[in-house]
Structures are given as structure tokens and as C-alpha cells.
Design a protein around this motif. Structure first.
Motif, mmCIF file in Angstrom:
data_model
loop_
_atom_site.group_PDB
_atom_site.id
_atom_site.type_symbol
_atom_site.label_atom_id
_atom_site.label_comp_id
_atom_site.label_asym_id
_atom_site.label_seq_id
_atom_site.Cartn_x
_atom_site.Cartn_y
_atom_site.Cartn_z
ATOM 1 N N GLN A 121 0.827 -1.200 0.000
ATOM 2 C CA GLN A 121 0.000 0.000 0.000
ATOM 3 C C GLN A 121 0.866 1.257 0.000
ATOM 4 N N MET A 122 2.007 1.217 0.686
ATOM 5 C CA MET A 122 2.929 2.353 0.675
ATOM 6 C C MET A 122 3.481 2.586 -0.730
ATOM 7 N N GLU A 123 3.783 1.478 -1.451
ATOM 8 C CA GLU A 123 4.285 1.601 -2.820
ATOM 9 C C GLU A 123 3.242 2.258 -3.716
ATOM 10 N N ARG A 124 1.977 1.867 -3.528
ATOM 11 C CA ARG A 124 0.908 2.459 -4.340
ATOM 12 C C ARG A 124 0.757 3.951 -4.030
ATOM 13 N N PRO A 178 -5.249 4.254 -10.199
ATOM 14 C CA PRO A 178 -6.175 3.471 -11.020
ATOM 15 C C PRO A 178 -6.838 2.386 -10.175
ATOM 16 N N VAL A 179 -8.104 2.152 -10.407
ATOM 17 C CA VAL A 179 -8.795 1.040 -9.767
ATOM 18 C C VAL A 179 -8.530 -0.188 -10.622
ATOM 19 N N ARG A 180 -7.897 -1.193 -10.032
ATOM 20 C CA ARG A 180 -7.477 -2.382 -10.779
ATOM 21 C C ARG A 180 -8.571 -3.451 -10.717
ATOM 22 N N ILE A 181 -8.979 -3.910 -11.900
ATOM 23 C CA ILE A 181 -10.052 -4.895 -12.022
ATOM 24 C C ILE A 181 -9.455 -6.157 -12.629
ATOM 25 N N GLU A 194 -6.677 -16.447 -13.012
ATOM 26 C CA GLU A 194 -6.483 -16.732 -11.593
ATOM 27 C C GLU A 194 -7.080 -15.612 -10.762
ATOM 28 N N LEU A 195 -7.608 -15.966 -9.607
ATOM 29 C CA LEU A 195 -8.152 -14.951 -8.711
ATOM 30 C C LEU A 195 -7.012 -14.155 -8.095
ATOM 31 N N ALA A 196 -7.001 -12.845 -8.350
ATOM 32 C CA ALA A 196 -5.962 -11.997 -7.782
ATOM 33 C C ALA A 196 -6.053 -12.019 -6.259
ATOM 34 N N ASP A 197 -4.907 -11.851 -5.608
ATOM 35 C CA ASP A 197 -4.875 -11.828 -4.150
ATOM 36 C C ASP A 197 -5.306 -10.437 -3.697
ATOM 37 N N LEU A 198 -6.581 -10.300 -3.356
ATOM 38 C CA LEU A 198 -7.101 -8.997 -2.946
ATOM 39 C C LEU A 198 -6.579 -8.604 -1.572
ATOM 40 N N GLU A 208 -3.325 -7.075 -5.037
ATOM 41 C CA GLU A 208 -2.935 -7.287 -6.428
ATOM 42 C C GLU A 208 -4.003 -6.739 -7.362
ATOM 43 N N ALA A 209 -5.214 -6.581 -6.864
ATOM 44 C CA ALA A 209 -6.300 -5.929 -7.588
ATOM 45 C C ALA A 209 -7.239 -5.344 -6.546
ATOM 46 N N ASP A 210 -8.069 -4.403 -6.978
ATOM 47 C CA ASP A 210 -9.049 -3.801 -6.070
ATOM 48 C C ASP A 210 -10.407 -4.482 -6.174
ATOM 49 N N VAL A 211 -10.722 -4.959 -7.367
ATOM 50 C CA VAL A 211 -11.990 -5.643 -7.614
ATOM 51 C C VAL A 211 -11.703 -6.832 -8.522
ATOM 52 N N ALA A 212 -12.364 -7.950 -8.276
ATOM 53 C CA ALA A 212 -12.223 -9.118 -9.147
ATOM 54 C C ALA A 212 -13.618 -9.610 -9.524
#
Length: 292
Positions: free
Chosen positions: A79-82, A95-98, A132-136, A140-144
């Protein structure tokens, strides 16, 4: 004892991949370099964290405990990197990652981006195509969007409209024959391959004794559409895509629908940008598949 984040990140990757080679490839480094980083971490902690063998990597009991703590710290560092990226880019929002499948991105979300930007013109999105389901939990993504409901702690999953499918062919394939009066066991069929496991489409084929009639398999929905359009075979494809292509429905017992889910982390449920994207995804699915 000094442990840097890069070394911890390497350990997490090795532990999750269960393979030095796979982890090195994912991290973009050589096996030797990665091995030295793991050795350095074990030396710094004074613990043996992994066991190397011909079948891959096995975590020791101590390594398992260290991994749980490392992943917790990794979440915060990620989260710090983002945030750092956002501040450096002088952006007010990330960006919201989907994360979802290629079909969902190409056929449902991408064509409906004007709908999103009409309501939220400044919103940024990153469409990630993945099976693959991203590791929320690790952001790794905000929404899957997935076809199975995950049960991971901390995640919220909500149902989306059902995706129905059926058998379709082109007019060239039928060549004047009645689509309601075919012996499917004597036809050429195209379907998804077995990499997806016991999905409704494959179970349906087996239940109705049609697996022997399958002449071609693929992991791509778009390949199935192309096969049907070319006149090569009857293909099992989602109804909404077949209708867009003008394919002809073949009379057959009903194929069970797929039940997609929209998934997001509990911590993000009140984030206005992510909520806007979630609402947009629901609207896209309702437009494409129908109401729940």
C-alpha cells in the motif's frame, strides 16, 4: 539482525510458488541470485525457512510462521508503494485495478467504458486479464470478477447476473438443415477444454453423452465463436456473445448457467472510486446478461 523488504518479498514469492525456478522467473532474476537472497534471510534470522528438493520447495514449520508475518507486513508495504506512485505521479487517485477473464474484459467491460466515464470522467481503471483470482488481501487488484465465490477472510462477494450458454452454429454449417432436429451425437461439436475442471458446460456434455462428438476443444471463448462463425462446428458459447454474432441457436437440453461474483476487500467497501467501479461492473453485467 537486518532484513530488507526485497529479501522478504523474494521469500514470499518462493513460499507461494513452491519453486525457486518459478519464483525467480516471476521476480525477473536468476535462480542463483534468488537462492543467495533466501540464504541471506535464513542467515539473518538464524532459521531454516525452506527445504529444497527435486520436487520443489517445502516450507519448514518455522518458515510457515515467518510467511504469515511476512505477508502481513507485505500488505502494508504494498500500500505504501501504491501511495508513493500516486504522489510521484501527482495524481489525486490511483487506477482502480479490475482482475477478470479476457471475455469479461473484452466483451463486457471495455465496450462500456463510456458509461463509466460519463458518470465519473476523472476515474482511472486498469483492466487486468487473468484466469487466476488476484490476491485482494495483498492488493494485487481492487476488484475481481470470477465464476466461483472465494471464501478468503476479509473479502466480500456479491452475485452478478447469471451467464447462460447454449449450442450455436452458422447458416453455412446448417446448410438448410433444421436447427431443431439435429442428432447432436452425429454432428461436429466444439467446446471448452478440461483445464477448467468440472464446469457446467463440460458436465453437460458428459451428462448427455456428447463428449465423443467433440471435434475440437479450446480454452478460449473467442476461438469457439470463430469456429462457429466459420461453419466448422457447432460451438457451446455464452448466449449474449452468440446473439451479437448472429449465430443460430441449436435445440438442445438447457445448459446450466454460470454464476459470476464481484469480489472486493472489506477495507475497500466505502472507497468512493472502487464503489463507483463496482456499480459500473454490475450495470455492465445487467446490460449484457440481464437482471439478477
Amino acid at each position: 539482525m537486518t532484513i530488507d523488504w526485497d529479501t522478504v518479498r523474494c521469500f514470499i514469492e518462493v513460499a507461494e510458488k513452491r519453486s525457486l525456478m518459478a519464483a525467480a522467473e516471476a521476480l525477473g532474476m536468476s535462480n542463483a541470485t534468488l537462492g543467495r537472497k533466501i540464504d541471506a534471510l535464513e542467515m539473518a534470522t538464524g532459521l531454516q525457512l525452506i527445504l529444497r528438493g527435486p520436487g520443489g520447495v517445502i516450507l519448514t514449520d518455522q518458515g510457515t510462521e515467518m510467511l504469515a508475518l511476512a505477508k502481513t507486513g507485505g500488505d502494508h508495504l504494498f500500500q505504501m508503494e501504491r501511495l508513493a506512485f500516486s504522489l510521484k505521479s501527482d495524481r489525486r487517485a490511483l487506477p482502480v485495478r479490475i482482475s477478470t477473464t479476457e471475455t469479461m474484459v473484452s466483451a463486457v467491460l471495455a465496450p462500456n467504458l463510456p458509461m463509466l466515464w460519463d458518470r465519473h470522467p476523472g476515474l482511472l481503471v486498469d483492466l487486468i486479464m487473468s484466469t487466476e483470482l488476484a490476491d485482494l488481501n495483498r492488493r494485487e487488484a481492487d476488484v475481481a470478477v470470477r465464476l466461483a465465490r472465494p471464501k478468503n477472510e476479509g473479502l466480500i462477494a456479491r452475485r452478478l447476473p447469471e451467464v447462460t450458454a447454449g449450442l450455436y452454429a452458422s447458416a453455412d454449417y446448417l446448410d438448410g438443415r433444421d436447427p431443431g432436429n439435429l442428432d447432436l451425437g452425429q454432428e461436429k461439436l466444439a467446446g471448452l477444454d478440461e483445464k477448467f475442471g468440472d464446469i457446467p458446460e463440460l458436465l453437460w456434455m458428459n451428462q448427455h453423452g456428447l463428449q465423443q462428438a467433440v471435434s475440437v476443444q479450446t480454452s478460449s471463448i473467442y476461438a469457439l465463436l470463430a469456429i462457429a462463425k466459420s461453419g466448422a462446428a457447432i460451438a457451446m458459447v455464452p448466449d449474449f456473445l452468440a446473439q451479437r454474432q448472429g449465430l443460430i441457436p441449436i435445440t438442445a437440453p438447457r445448459v446450466p448457467g454460470r454464476k459470476p461474483w464481484i469480489v472486493f476487500h472489506r477495507d475497500n467497501r466505502r472507497n468512493p472510486e472502487i464503489k463507483a467501479v463496482r456499480d459500473w461492473i454490475v450495470a455492465c453485467c445487467q446490460t449484457s446478461f440481464g437482471a439478477i
